[in-house]
Design a protein around this motif. Structure first.
Motif, mmCIF file in Angstrom:
data_model
loop_
_atom_site.group_PDB
_atom_site.id
_atom_site.type_symbol
_atom_site.label_atom_id
_atom_site.label_comp_id
_atom_site.label_asym_id
_atom_site.label_seq_id
_atom_site.Cartn_x
_atom_site.Cartn_y
_atom_site.Cartn_z
ATOM 1 N N PRO A 162 0.176 -0.039 1.301
ATOM 2 C CA PRO A 162 0.934 0.972 0.559
ATOM 3 C C PRO A 162 0.450 2.383 0.900
ATOM 4 O O PRO A 162 -0.701 2.591 1.297
ATOM 5 C CB PRO A 162 0.629 0.633 -0.906
ATOM 6 C CG PRO A 162 0.101 -0.770 -0.887
ATOM 7 C CD PRO A 162 -0.579 -0.945 0.422
ATOM 8 N N GLN A 164 -0.553 6.302 -0.157
ATOM 9 C CA GLN A 164 -1.280 6.860 -1.298
ATOM 10 C C GLN A 164 -0.320 7.637 -2.198
ATOM 11 O O GLN A 164 0.533 8.381 -1.719
ATOM 12 C CB GLN A 164 -2.398 7.784 -0.824
ATOM 13 C CG GLN A 164 -3.285 8.262 -1.959
ATOM 14 C CD GLN A 164 -4.340 9.249 -1.503
ATOM 15 O OE1 GLN A 164 -4.036 10.388 -1.162
ATOM 16 N NE2 GLN A 164 -5.583 8.802 -1.491
ATOM 17 N N VAL A 165 -0.449 7.442 -3.510
ATOM 18 C CA VAL A 165 0.337 8.185 -4.496
ATOM 19 C C VAL A 165 -0.639 9.051 -5.292
ATOM 20 O O VAL A 165 -1.342 8.544 -6.177
ATOM 21 C CB VAL A 165 1.120 7.237 -5.425
ATOM 22 C CG1 VAL A 165 1.922 8.038 -6.447
ATOM 23 C CG2 VAL A 165 2.037 6.330 -4.622
ATOM 24 N N ASP A 194 6.120 9.083 -8.752
ATOM 25 C CA ASP A 194 6.483 7.836 -8.084
ATOM 26 C C ASP A 194 7.437 8.102 -6.914
ATOM 27 O O ASP A 194 8.374 8.894 -7.051
ATOM 28 C CB ASP A 194 7.155 6.913 -9.109
ATOM 29 C CG ASP A 194 7.575 5.594 -8.507
ATOM 30 O OD1 ASP A 194 6.695 4.808 -8.130
ATOM 31 O OD2 ASP A 194 8.805 5.359 -8.406
ATOM 32 N N ASP A 200 7.951 0.103 -6.462
ATOM 33 C CA ASP A 200 6.518 0.204 -6.197
ATOM 34 C C ASP A 200 5.716 -0.407 -7.339
ATOM 35 O O ASP A 200 6.214 -0.558 -8.468
ATOM 36 C CB ASP A 200 6.133 1.669 -5.998
ATOM 37 C CG ASP A 200 6.784 2.271 -4.761
ATOM 38 O OD1 ASP A 200 6.221 2.110 -3.668
ATOM 39 O OD2 ASP A 200 7.870 2.880 -4.894
ATOM 40 N N TYR A 201 4.445 -0.718 -7.031
ATOM 41 C CA TYR A 201 3.605 -1.465 -7.966
ATOM 42 C C TYR A 201 2.234 -0.789 -8.045
ATOM 43 O O TYR A 201 1.693 -0.323 -7.026
ATOM 44 C CB TYR A 201 3.475 -2.912 -7.504
ATOM 45 C CG TYR A 201 4.813 -3.550 -7.222
ATOM 46 C CD1 TYR A 201 5.553 -4.145 -8.239
ATOM 47 C CD2 TYR A 201 5.365 -3.511 -5.946
ATOM 48 C CE1 TYR A 201 6.802 -4.707 -7.997
ATOM 49 C CE2 TYR A 201 6.612 -4.068 -5.689
ATOM 50 C CZ TYR A 201 7.321 -4.660 -6.712
ATOM 51 O OH TYR A 201 8.559 -5.197 -6.451
ATOM 52 N N TYR A 202 1.662 -0.785 -9.259
ATOM 53 C CA TYR A 202 0.453 -0.004 -9.487
ATOM 54 C C TYR A 202 -0.536 -0.716 -10.406
ATOM 55 O O TYR A 202 -0.187 -1.595 -11.196
ATOM 56 C CB TYR A 202 0.814 1.338 -10.140
ATOM 57 C CG TYR A 202 1.766 2.188 -9.359
ATOM 58 C CD1 TYR A 202 1.310 3.042 -8.353
ATOM 59 C CD2 TYR A 202 3.140 2.146 -9.617
ATOM 60 C CE1 TYR A 202 2.197 3.834 -7.633
ATOM 61 C CE2 TYR A 202 4.031 2.936 -8.901
ATOM 62 C CZ TYR A 202 3.550 3.779 -7.908
ATOM 63 O OH TYR A 202 4.435 4.551 -7.196
ATOM 64 N N ASP A 249 7.486 0.066 -11.136
ATOM 65 C CA ASP A 249 8.276 1.254 -11.488
ATOM 66 C C ASP A 249 9.763 0.929 -11.622
ATOM 67 O O ASP A 249 10.579 1.849 -11.725
ATOM 68 C CB ASP A 249 8.089 2.346 -10.436
ATOM 69 C CG ASP A 249 8.718 1.973 -9.093
ATOM 70 O OD1 ASP A 249 9.119 0.798 -8.905
ATOM 71 O OD2 ASP A 249 8.818 2.849 -8.219
ATOM 72 N N SER A 283 -4.076 2.981 -8.249
ATOM 73 C CA SER A 283 -4.050 2.064 -7.117
ATOM 74 C C SER A 283 -2.617 1.611 -6.851
ATOM 75 O O SER A 283 -2.003 0.950 -7.692
ATOM 76 C CB SER A 283 -4.958 0.860 -7.402
ATOM 77 O OG SER A 283 -5.095 0.044 -6.277
ATOM 78 N N HIS A 284 -2.084 1.995 -5.691
ATOM 79 C CA HIS A 284 -0.744 1.600 -5.255
ATOM 80 C C HIS A 284 -0.889 0.271 -4.523
ATOM 81 O O HIS A 284 -1.575 0.204 -3.496
ATOM 82 C CB HIS A 284 -0.185 2.687 -4.337
ATOM 83 C CG HIS A 284 1.256 2.543 -4.010
ATOM 84 N ND1 HIS A 284 1.871 3.262 -2.992
ATOM 85 C CD2 HIS A 284 2.245 1.775 -4.557
ATOM 86 C CE1 HIS A 284 3.150 2.935 -2.938
ATOM 87 N NE2 HIS A 284 3.398 2.040 -3.866
#
Length: 336
Positions: A162, A164-165, A194, A200-202, A249, A283-284
């Motif tokens: 993934p 970085q967010v 986002d 996406d998942y976190y 999300d 953490s993505h």
């Protein structure tokens, strides 16, 4: 009654007595009838081909960041081999595995060696591995994992790391003095933007550091019901098992996601050093890792409940069992 279990079958005793709401006296009067009303049923053991069972979560940190991977225990490579259904021995890790990770061009970028000390050893090290090369995994790049154990068919998996967010805003307000057990409470708020156009998942973590930036302890949600969150499943996580709360999300793609919650932590983690910073980690993570952590939590919730539905753990290892996941962290530090 249960008869001894053999390697090929399980003999079970099954009473022909049917359920009823008989009075106690009536039940007593039928007890003699039950003695001659049992049948024996052979349940054959399913055929079993031993397969590799492995767990590894790539992150984008430096290869030599051994402390970081100890804090995130799920991120350490682990290798074992599956057992047959009626084998009641404790499952142990394998220290003779060969592990490689290749990039999109097929070049080996990381190899691993057993983390078990060469002499003596320590509890819990069987099956764990550490990197041998200095390669640092890159967000947005695709990698393939290959695991081999002598006598077992090799297993593989693939993922794309993934991106970085970054954390957009973060704040922490102390709410209380230490309680008799050293616990403190504070109000934590964190937000990030986002990415649009994708699901996406976190995971979000918070940890306490001393004046030198050394880890002390993890913070956790004090009351999951008192927070203001933009997604109901958005919860603060603690690494290593039951306290892991991944969220998606879905339905909020492309928006700013915000978590505000009362959190608690216990002093200095027993180190004698006072906390000076709280560090927030966004953490993505990959979809497979999100599915694995959620299935693991349901599995743990059902443990010991004979009436629950079977809960298979999500796996993306083929042929075999386990998880190959990716996590890219964004970190921000808040002075206390």
């Amino acid at each position: 009654m249960l008869m001894p279990i053999s390697t090929t079958s399980l003999a079970m005793r099954n009473s022909c007595f049917t359920r009823s709401r008989l009075p106690l006296v009536a039940l007593a009067s039928t007890s003699l009838l039950l003695a001659g009303c049992e049948t024996s049923i052979d349940v054959p053991e399913p055929e079993h081909t031993p397969r590799i069972a492995t767990s590894y979560v790539l992150d984008a940190g430096p290869a030599n960041d051994s402390l970081g991977r100890q804090l995130f225990s799920d991120r350490q490579p682990f290798v074992s081999v599956s057992q047959r259904l009626f084998d009641s021995r404790e499952l142990k890790g394998r220290n003779d595995a060969t592990i490689e990770v290749r990039d999109e061009a097929g070049t080996v970028v990381q190899r691993y060696r057993s983390a078990r000390p060469q002499s003596g050893g320590t509890f819990g090290t069987d099956g764990y591995y550490q990197p041998r090369l200095s390669y640092q995994f890159q967000p947005g790049s695709t990698y393939q994992l290959r695991v081999a154990v002598p006598g077992i068919e090799p297993a593989e998996s693939q993922l794309t790391m993934p991106t970085q967010v970054p954390v957009a805003t973060a704040s922490f307000t102390q709410l209380s003095s230490p309680d008799p057990y050293g616990g403190r409470k504070g109000r934590l708020s964190v937000s990030f933007d986002d990415p649009a156009g994708s699901t996406d998942y976190y995971l979000v973590y918070a940890r306490l550091l001393d004046a030198q930036g050394r880890f002390l302890t993890w913070a956790f949600a004090d009351d999951e019901g008192d927070g203001t969150v933009s997604i109901s499943a958005f919860k603060l996580s603690v690494p290593g098992g039951y306290g892991t709360y991944p969220f998606s999300d879905r339905g909020y793609e492309g928006r700013r996601l915000t978590l505000t919650n009362t959190v608690q932590y216990y002093g200095d983690g027993g180190t004698g050093r006072g906390p000076r910073y709280i560090e927030v980690v966004v953490s993505h993570v990959t979809r497979d890792l999100y599915l694995f952590y959620n299935s693991r939590r349901v599995y743990q919730d059902n443990d010991g409940n004979p009436f629950s539905e079977p809960t298979p753990l999500h796996s993306n290892i083929k042929p075999g069992f386990g998880i190959f996941g990716g996590a890219t962290d964004a970190v921000t530090r808040i002075p206390l």
